[in-house]
Design an enzyme around this catalytic site. Structure first.
Site, PDB file in Angstrom:
ATOM      1  N   ASP A  20       1.126  -1.028  -0.077  1.00 27.82           N
ATOM      2  CA  ASP A  20      -0.049   0.046   0.017  1.00 27.82           C
ATOM      3  C   ASP A  20       1.059   1.089   0.120  1.00 27.82           C
ATOM      4  O   ASP A  20       1.943   1.294   0.333  1.00 27.82           O
ATOM      5  CB  ASP A  20      -0.924  -0.179   1.240  1.00 27.82           C
ATOM      6  N   ASP A  22      -0.010   5.468   0.958  1.00 22.41           N
ATOM      7  CA  ASP A  22      -0.351   6.038   1.990  1.00 22.41           C
ATOM      8  C   ASP A  22      -0.367   5.690   3.316  1.00 22.41           C
ATOM      9  O   ASP A  22      -1.138   4.662   3.667  1.00 22.41           O
ATOM     10  CB  ASP A  22      -1.574   6.924   1.837  1.00 22.41           C
ATOM     11  N   ASP A 208      -1.797  -0.617   5.928  1.00 25.64           N
ATOM     12  CA  ASP A 208      -1.928   0.008   7.340  1.00 25.64           C
ATOM     13  C   ASP A 208      -3.482  -0.053   7.519  1.00 25.64           C
ATOM     14  O   ASP A 208      -3.914   0.707   8.685  1.00 25.64           O
ATOM     15  CB  ASP A 208      -1.449   1.175   7.212  1.00 25.64           C
TER      16      ASP A 208
HETATM   17 MG   LIG Z   1      -2.754   3.221   3.288  1.00 29.03          MG
END
Ligand SMILES: [Mg+2]
Length: 269
Positions: A20, A22, A208
């Site tokens: 991923d 961000d 995340d």
């Molecule tokens: Mg993310």
């Protein structure tokens, strides 16, 4: 009868890493990947391809893909609804997106009225909604596979809206802010297609947020990167056995630690 030989499209890599962006490879606030440079360099030296897996569009990902020096490795874009192929960036087309827009246009007017998609907005409206710069918002509007938007109607209206879209083969995912319509692929589905293509011996996935969970659970090794700006993910399948771990440090620092440890582990075998 012998089966015809099919040529091997790629040398089989030791591993394939899916990440991923961000809050994972990119710092939540500054969007910098500086702290991850040592691990990025080790991946390059080890010949392990890095696959970016993001909700961003191909147009948004392309400049970052270039800065990261990822060469011909494809990226998963629009949350798995599409792939960005740097070798043929123009071949994807936006047929899937046009189908979504046509399905929206065919809905009864009361259901259609509750949904405002990026395609209904000007870039500066998207900039206001997302906090992106107007230039970045323009790239975010270059969609090929999925349509994010806001639902402003009732909950019952939303249920009927989603039911009607299902009749057009479309499903929706509610993110933190946007309701995103697509033909239904997730980051994990796109990951599975790349695993079939590259046939790595091992997969590592890092993320995340809730939209990373399927990908983390599908990988041989999953890493939840600490993000202090969002509630922590619940305990995932595989954490009890150590197949999924969590980083101590947040964002690209934690990413760097986890990827270096992973490469150390597979090179020691
Ligand atoms: Mg993310």
């Amino acid at each position: 009868m012998a089966r015809p030989m099919t040529p091997e499209p790629h040398p089989r890599p030791d591993a394939l890493v899916f990440t991923d962006l961000d809050g994972t490879l990119l710092d939540h606030t500054t969007y910098s990947f500086e702290a991850a440079r040592p691990a990025l360099e080790r991946l390059r030296q080890s010949g392990i391809p890095l696959v970016l897996a993001t909700s961003k569009t191909a147009a948004e990902v392309a400049p970052l893909h270039e800065r990261l020096g990822l060469g011909a490795t494809p990226a998963i874009v629009e949350n798995g609804a599409g792939l960005y192929d740097p070798a043929a960036p123009e071949t994807g087309g936006d047929a899937a997106y046009q189908e979504i827009r046509s399905a929206l246009a065919a809905l009864p007017r009361d259901l259609r009225a509750g949904f405002q998609g990026f395609g209904d907005l000007e870039a500066h409206d998207v900039a206001t909604l997302t906090g992106l710069s107007e230039e970045a918002a323009r790239l975010a509007c270059k969609r090929c596979h999925s349509e994010p938007g806001l639902w402003s109607g009732t909950e019952d209206g939303k249920r009927r809206f989603l039911e009607a879209l299902l009749g057009h083969g479309l499903s929706a995912r509610q993110g933190g802010r946007f309701l995103t319509l697509s033909h239904g692929s997730s980051k994990a589905d796109a990951m599975a297609s790349l695993v079939r293509r590259f046939r790595p011996r091992l997969t590592l996935a890092l993320g995340d947020a809730p939209n990373d969970v399927e990908m983390l659970e599908a990988a041989d090794c999953g890493v939840i990167v600490r993000n202090d700006h969002a509630p922590p993910l619940p305990l995932l399948k595989g954490e009890d056995t150590g197949r999924i771990t969590r980083t101590d440090r947040p964002g690209p620092e934690g990413w760097n630690d986890a990827v270096l440890a992973f490469i150390d582990r597979i090179s020691a075998r």
